[in-house]
Motif scaffolding. Structure first.
Motif, PDB file in Angstrom:
ATOM      1  N   TRP A  37       0.748  -1.270  -0.115  1.00 21.24           N
ATOM      2  CA  TRP A  37       0.009   0.078  -0.026  1.00 21.24           C
ATOM      3  C   TRP A  37       0.981   1.423   0.088  1.00 21.24           C
ATOM      4  N   THR A  38       1.988   1.460   0.275  1.00 24.99           N
ATOM      5  CA  THR A  38       2.814   2.600   0.801  1.00 24.99           C
ATOM      6  C   THR A  38       2.640   3.379  -0.732  1.00 24.99           C
ATOM      7  N   VAL A  39       3.179   2.811  -1.896  1.00 22.99           N
ATOM      8  CA  VAL A  39       3.134   3.772  -2.916  1.00 22.99           C
ATOM      9  C   VAL A  39       1.740   4.353  -3.311  1.00 22.99           C
ATOM     10  N   HIS A  40       0.950   3.537  -3.057  1.00 23.00           N
ATOM     11  CA  HIS A  40      -0.566   4.144  -3.404  1.00 23.00           C
ATOM     12  C   HIS A  40      -0.654   5.188  -2.387  1.00 23.00           C
ATOM     13  N   VAL A  41      -0.362   5.232  -1.172  1.00 21.51           N
ATOM     14  CA  VAL A  41      -0.669   6.283  -0.140  1.00 21.51           C
ATOM     15  C   VAL A  41       0.203   7.419  -0.353  1.00 21.51           C
ATOM     16  N   ARG A  53     -10.256   9.409   6.170  1.00 22.89           N
ATOM     17  CA  ARG A  53     -11.216   8.917   5.279  1.00 22.89           C
ATOM     18  C   ARG A  53     -11.270   9.165   3.787  1.00 22.89           C
ATOM     19  N   GLU A  54     -10.525  10.435   3.618  1.00 23.75           N
ATOM     20  CA  GLU A  54     -10.329  10.713   2.244  1.00 23.75           C
ATOM     21  C   GLU A  54      -9.237   9.956   1.512  1.00 23.75           C
ATOM     22  N   LEU A  55      -8.194   9.652   2.371  1.00 22.40           N
ATOM     23  CA  LEU A  55      -7.349   8.607   1.868  1.00 22.40           C
ATOM     24  C   LEU A  55      -7.771   7.127   1.507  1.00 22.40           C
ATOM     25  N   GLN A  56      -8.678   6.971   2.454  1.00 26.76           N
ATOM     26  CA  GLN A  56      -9.281   5.438   2.444  1.00 26.76           C
ATOM     27  C   GLN A  56     -10.238   5.438   1.040  1.00 26.76           C
ATOM     28  N   ILE A  62      -8.044  -0.701   0.263  1.00 20.96           N
ATOM     29  CA  ILE A  62      -7.348  -0.604   1.458  1.00 20.96           C
ATOM     30  C   ILE A  62      -8.202  -0.682   2.480  1.00 20.96           C
ATOM     31  N   SER A  63      -8.085  -1.475   3.557  1.00 17.62           N
ATOM     32  CA  SER A  63      -8.787  -1.394   4.667  1.00 17.62           C
ATOM     33  C   SER A  63      -8.514  -0.368   5.820  1.00 17.62           C
ATOM     34  N   GLN A  64      -9.241  -0.270   6.785  1.00 17.83           N
ATOM     35  CA  GLN A  64      -9.111   0.904   7.756  1.00 17.83           C
ATOM     36  C   GLN A  64      -7.729   0.544   8.371  1.00 17.83           C
ATOM     37  N   ARG A  65      -7.776  -0.829   8.749  1.00 21.91           N
ATOM     38  CA  ARG A  65      -6.457  -1.424   9.455  1.00 21.91           C
ATOM     39  C   ARG A  65      -5.141  -1.326   8.648  1.00 21.91           C
ATOM     40  N   MET A  66      -5.154  -1.468   7.412  1.00 27.12           N
ATOM     41  CA  MET A  66      -3.944  -1.425   6.812  1.00 27.12           C
ATOM     42  C   MET A  66      -3.646   0.048   6.395  1.00 27.12           C
ATOM     43  N   LEU A  67      -4.869   0.767   6.061  1.00 29.11           N
ATOM     44  CA  LEU A  67      -4.407   2.291   5.903  1.00 29.11           C
ATOM     45  C   LEU A  67      -3.777   2.914   7.254  1.00 29.11           C
ATOM     46  N   THR A  68      -4.266   2.574   8.390  1.00 28.32           N
ATOM     47  CA  THR A  68      -3.682   2.882   9.763  1.00 28.32           C
ATOM     48  C   THR A  68      -2.269   2.476   9.746  1.00 28.32           C
TER      49      THR A  68
END
Length: 137
Positions: A37-41, A53-56, A62-68
Motif C-alpha cells: 500500500w505504501t506507493v498508493h498512499v 477517510r479521504e485517503l481510504q 485498502i482496509s482501515q487497519r492497513m491504512l492505519t
C-alpha cells in the motif's frame, strides 16, 4: 565448477552499477516501498494534505487497519506527518514531509520504467509460459 564454466556464467570484468558493500539501509527502503500500500498512499499524499477517510476513499481496496498501519510506518520513517485537531469528531490530517516528497521522484521513475517496459515484459512472460516453464524451477 570448472574455471571454464564460471567464465561462461559470470561476465568478465564488469563493474556493478550499484554497490552496497556494508549496511547501506537499502533494506529499510525496500521494505517500505515493497509493501502493498505504501506507493498508493504516497501518490495520493503527493497531491497534498489528506484526511484519513479521504485517503481510504482514494486508495481502493485498502482496509482501515492497513491504512492505519501504512500511515504509522510512514510517519515512523519520517516520510509523513500526522496532525490531529481537537474537534468532535476528531480530525486528523496527513502530509508528506520533505523526505516523503523526495521519494515521489523514485516512484515516478519506477512508474516510467514500468510503462516503458511493460510490453517487453508481457512478451517475455508469454514466451516463457509458451516454453512450458511457468510451473516452477
Amino acid at each position: 565448477m570448472s574455471v571454464g564454466h564460471t567464465g561462461v556464467t559470470t561476465p568478465a570484468a564488469t563493474t556493478p552499477v550499484v554497490s552496497c558493500a556494508e549496511e547501506c539501509g537499502v533494506r529499510d527502503v525496500q521494505d517500505r516501498l515493497g509493501d502493498k500500500w505504501t506507493v498508493h498512499v504516497v501518490v495520493e499524499l503527493a497531491a497534498g494534505v489528506r484526511r484519513f477517510r479521504e485517503l481510504q476513499r482514494l486508495v481502493p481496496g485498502i482496509s482501515q487497519r492497513m491504512l492505519t498501519l501504512t500511515l504509522r510506518r510512514l510517519e515512523r520513517d519520517g516520510l509523513v506527518t500526522r496532525t490531529g485537531y481537537p474537534t468532535v469528531p476528531a480530525q486528523v490530517e496527513y502530509e508528506l514531509t520533505g523526505s516523503g516528497h523526495s521519494m515521489t521522484h523514485l516512484i515516478k521513475a519506477l512508474v516510467d520504467w514500468s510503462l516503458d517496459h511493460r510490453g517487453a515484459i508481457a512478451e517475455a512472460r508469454a514466451a516463457y509460459d509458451a516454453r512450458g516453464r511457468g510451473g516452477g524451477a
